[in-house]
Design an enzyme around this catalytic site. Structure first.
Site, PDB file in Angstrom:
ATOM      1  N   ASN A 142     -78.614 104.765 -40.195  1.00 60.62           N
ATOM      2  CA  ASN A 142     -78.440 103.153 -40.067  1.00 60.62           C
ATOM      3  C   ASN A 142     -79.748 102.781 -40.707  1.00 60.62           C
ATOM      4  O   ASN A 142     -80.917 102.925 -40.176  1.00 60.62           O
ATOM      5  CB  ASN A 142     -78.406 102.787 -38.707  1.00 60.62           C
ATOM      6  N   TRP A 143     -79.613 102.413 -41.985  1.00 62.79           N
ATOM      7  CA  TRP A 143     -80.843 102.083 -42.862  1.00 62.79           C
ATOM      8  C   TRP A 143     -81.429 100.498 -42.334  1.00 62.79           C
ATOM      9  O   TRP A 143     -82.671 100.373 -42.591  1.00 62.79           O
ATOM     10  CB  TRP A 143     -80.690 101.868 -44.142  1.00 62.79           C
ATOM     11  N   LYS A 144     -80.747 100.055 -41.542  1.00 61.30           N
ATOM     12  CA  LYS A 144     -81.113  98.603 -41.133  1.00 61.30           C
ATOM     13  C   LYS A 144     -81.517  97.740 -42.301  1.00 61.30           C
ATOM     14  O   LYS A 144     -80.933  97.927 -43.344  1.00 61.30           O
ATOM     15  CB  LYS A 144     -82.134  98.649 -40.107  1.00 61.30           C
ATOM     16  N   HIS A 185     -74.176  96.818 -32.924  1.00 63.72           N
ATOM     17  CA  HIS A 185     -75.472  97.137 -32.872  1.00 63.72           C
ATOM     18  C   HIS A 185     -76.401  96.400 -31.913  1.00 63.72           C
ATOM     19  O   HIS A 185     -76.301  95.219 -32.023  1.00 63.72           O
ATOM     20  CB  HIS A 185     -76.020  97.693 -34.057  1.00 63.72           C
ATOM     21  N   GLU A 226     -79.322  95.283 -32.219  1.00 58.84           N
ATOM     22  CA  GLU A 226     -80.061  94.472 -32.991  1.00 58.84           C
ATOM     23  C   GLU A 226     -79.300  93.017 -33.226  1.00 58.84           C
ATOM     24  O   GLU A 226     -79.553  91.990 -33.595  1.00 58.84           O
ATOM     25  CB  GLU A 226     -80.654  95.074 -34.132  1.00 58.84           C
ATOM     26  N   GLU A 246     -76.865 104.030 -27.714  1.00 59.09           N
ATOM     27  CA  GLU A 246     -78.322 103.844 -28.012  1.00 59.09           C
ATOM     28  C   GLU A 246     -79.009 102.882 -27.135  1.00 59.09           C
ATOM     29  O   GLU A 246     -78.796 101.615 -27.027  1.00 59.09           O
ATOM     30  CB  GLU A 246     -78.359 102.851 -29.332  1.00 59.09           C
ATOM     31  N   GLY A 251     -86.513 102.849 -32.270  1.00 60.02           N
ATOM     32  CA  GLY A 251     -87.690 102.460 -32.953  1.00 60.02           C
ATOM     33  C   GLY A 251     -88.993 102.467 -32.065  1.00 60.02           C
ATOM     34  O   GLY A 251     -90.026 101.935 -32.558  1.00 60.02           O
ATOM     35  N   SER A 256     -84.755 106.753 -31.497  1.00 57.40           N
ATOM     36  CA  SER A 256     -85.825 107.668 -31.788  1.00 57.40           C
ATOM     37  C   SER A 256     -85.584 108.982 -32.017  1.00 57.40           C
ATOM     38  O   SER A 256     -86.307 109.832 -31.585  1.00 57.40           O
ATOM     39  CB  SER A 256     -87.046 107.370 -30.554  1.00 57.40           C
ATOM     40  N   GLY A 267     -81.966 105.628 -37.187  1.00 60.25           N
ATOM     41  CA  GLY A 267     -82.808 104.586 -37.812  1.00 60.25           C
ATOM     42  C   GLY A 267     -83.858 105.389 -38.626  1.00 60.25           C
ATOM     43  O   GLY A 267     -83.770 105.762 -39.853  1.00 60.25           O
ATOM     44  N   GLY A 268     -85.259 105.121 -38.386  1.00 60.95           N
ATOM     45  CA  GLY A 268     -86.361 105.274 -38.979  1.00 60.95           C
ATOM     46  C   GLY A 268     -86.247 106.709 -39.773  1.00 60.95           C
ATOM     47  O   GLY A 268     -86.587 106.891 -40.831  1.00 60.95           O
TER      48      GLY A 268
HETATM   49  P1  13P Z   1     -84.268 104.578 -34.453  1.00 65.80           P
HETATM   50  O1  13P Z   1     -84.097 105.914 -34.877  1.00 65.80           O
HETATM   51  O2  13P Z   1     -85.431 104.177 -35.665  1.00 65.80           O
HETATM   52  O3  13P Z   1     -85.258 104.502 -33.231  1.00 65.80           O
HETATM   53  O4  13P Z   1     -83.287 103.596 -34.441  1.00 65.80           O
HETATM   54  C1  13P Z   1     -82.186 103.786 -33.789  1.00 65.80           C
HETATM   55  C2  13P Z   1     -81.077 102.774 -34.097  1.00 65.80           C
HETATM   56  O5  13P Z   1     -81.169 101.597 -33.992  1.00 65.80           O
HETATM   57  C3  13P Z   1     -79.974 103.368 -34.975  1.00 65.80           C
HETATM   58  O6  13P Z   1     -78.862 102.595 -35.141  1.00 65.80           O
END
Ligand code: 13P
Length: 256
Positions: free
Chosen positions: A9-11, A94, A96, A166, A172, A212, A233-234
């Protein structure tokens, strides 16, 4: 046997040009790793370029959200019919989007149904805040999210749905759940799905962990019996790290 699924998930990262360069750089290495399903979820504007770059590969593309209506006066929103032909998956719920865009459990349910009705596969994301976690209410909270997200979704659609657990406090932050903790909550999600749809359907559902995830902890998560992949994510934004996560998933699940 559930095929593990690793999704990036590149956000809100990477321009369309950067996104295409990224998938062109990793698609050769990822092509060798077909024992797990691999998905990239770039921002909307990068979807056409990424879909084209991955056209002749078995690497899937996902969107990060979808609106529940097909069209209308919903400034800024993207509907399921607009995504058809570009993506196979779409993340819904998600944290966010729940946190910053006011997405509710009911909206998550409508988004999942909209995706399904247009042949897209929802990745339904659930997870608790730090406060709920510290109060010891994670299981009950996540169970409510699952029941709401699946309301009115028939059993025959289940094979097209992925769940992602999650914990918000692990996203993050560099602070991940332990493999055992995540496995216990995901086992609880599977038990809820068994109550809703029966044991056979629940056993067949793929449930990811997210929060993470990085190469250093990937094996810890992927060696847990209930965890069928990761929503990343990251670490999914770095070429080497994303390919390594896929490789480690294959190794941990004994698929090499
Ligand atoms: P991180 O891997 O950066 O913690 O993000 C997780 C996430 O929200 C994937 O959707």
């Amino acid at each position: 046997m559930r095929t593990p699924i690793i999704a990036g998930n590149w956000k809100m990262h990477k321009t369309p040009a950067e996104a295409v360069a990224f998938v062109n750089a990793i698609k050769g290495a990822l092509a060798e790793l077909s024992a797990v399903e691999r998905v990239v979820c770039p921002p909307y504007v990068a979807l056409p370029g990424v879909a084209e770059a991955l056209h002749n590969t078995d690497i899937a593309v996902g969107a990060q959200d979808v609106h529940w209506e097909e069209s209308g006066a919903f400034t800024s929103q993207i509907s399921a019919p607009m995504l058809v032909g570009l993506v196979k998956y779409v993340i819904v719920g998600h944290s966010e989007t729940r946190q910053y865009q006011g997405v509710t459990d009911e909206m998550v349910n409508r988004k999942a149904k909209a995706a399904l009705s247009h042949g897209l596969r929802p990745i339904i994301a659930v997870g608790e805040s730090l406060e709920i976690n510290e109060a010891g209410e994670t299981q009950a909270f996540v169970e409510r999210q699952i029941r709401a997200a699946f309301a009115g979704i028939p059993a025959e659609d289940l094979s097209r749905i992925v769940v992602a657990y999650e914990p918000i406090w692990a996203i993050g932050t560099g602070r991940s759940a332990s493999g055992e903790q995540a496995n216990a909550i995901i086992g609880g999600i599977r038990a809820t799905l068994a109550e809703l749809y029966g044991a056979a359907h629940a056993e067949a559902m793929r449930i990811q962990y997210g929060g993470s995830v990085k190469p250093a902890n990937m094996v810890e998560f992927m060696s847990q019996p209930h965890i069928d992949g990761a929503l990343v994510g990251g670490a999914s934004l770095k070429e080497d790290a994303f390919v390594e996560l896929v490789r480690l998933a294959i190794q941990a699940k004994g698929l090499a």
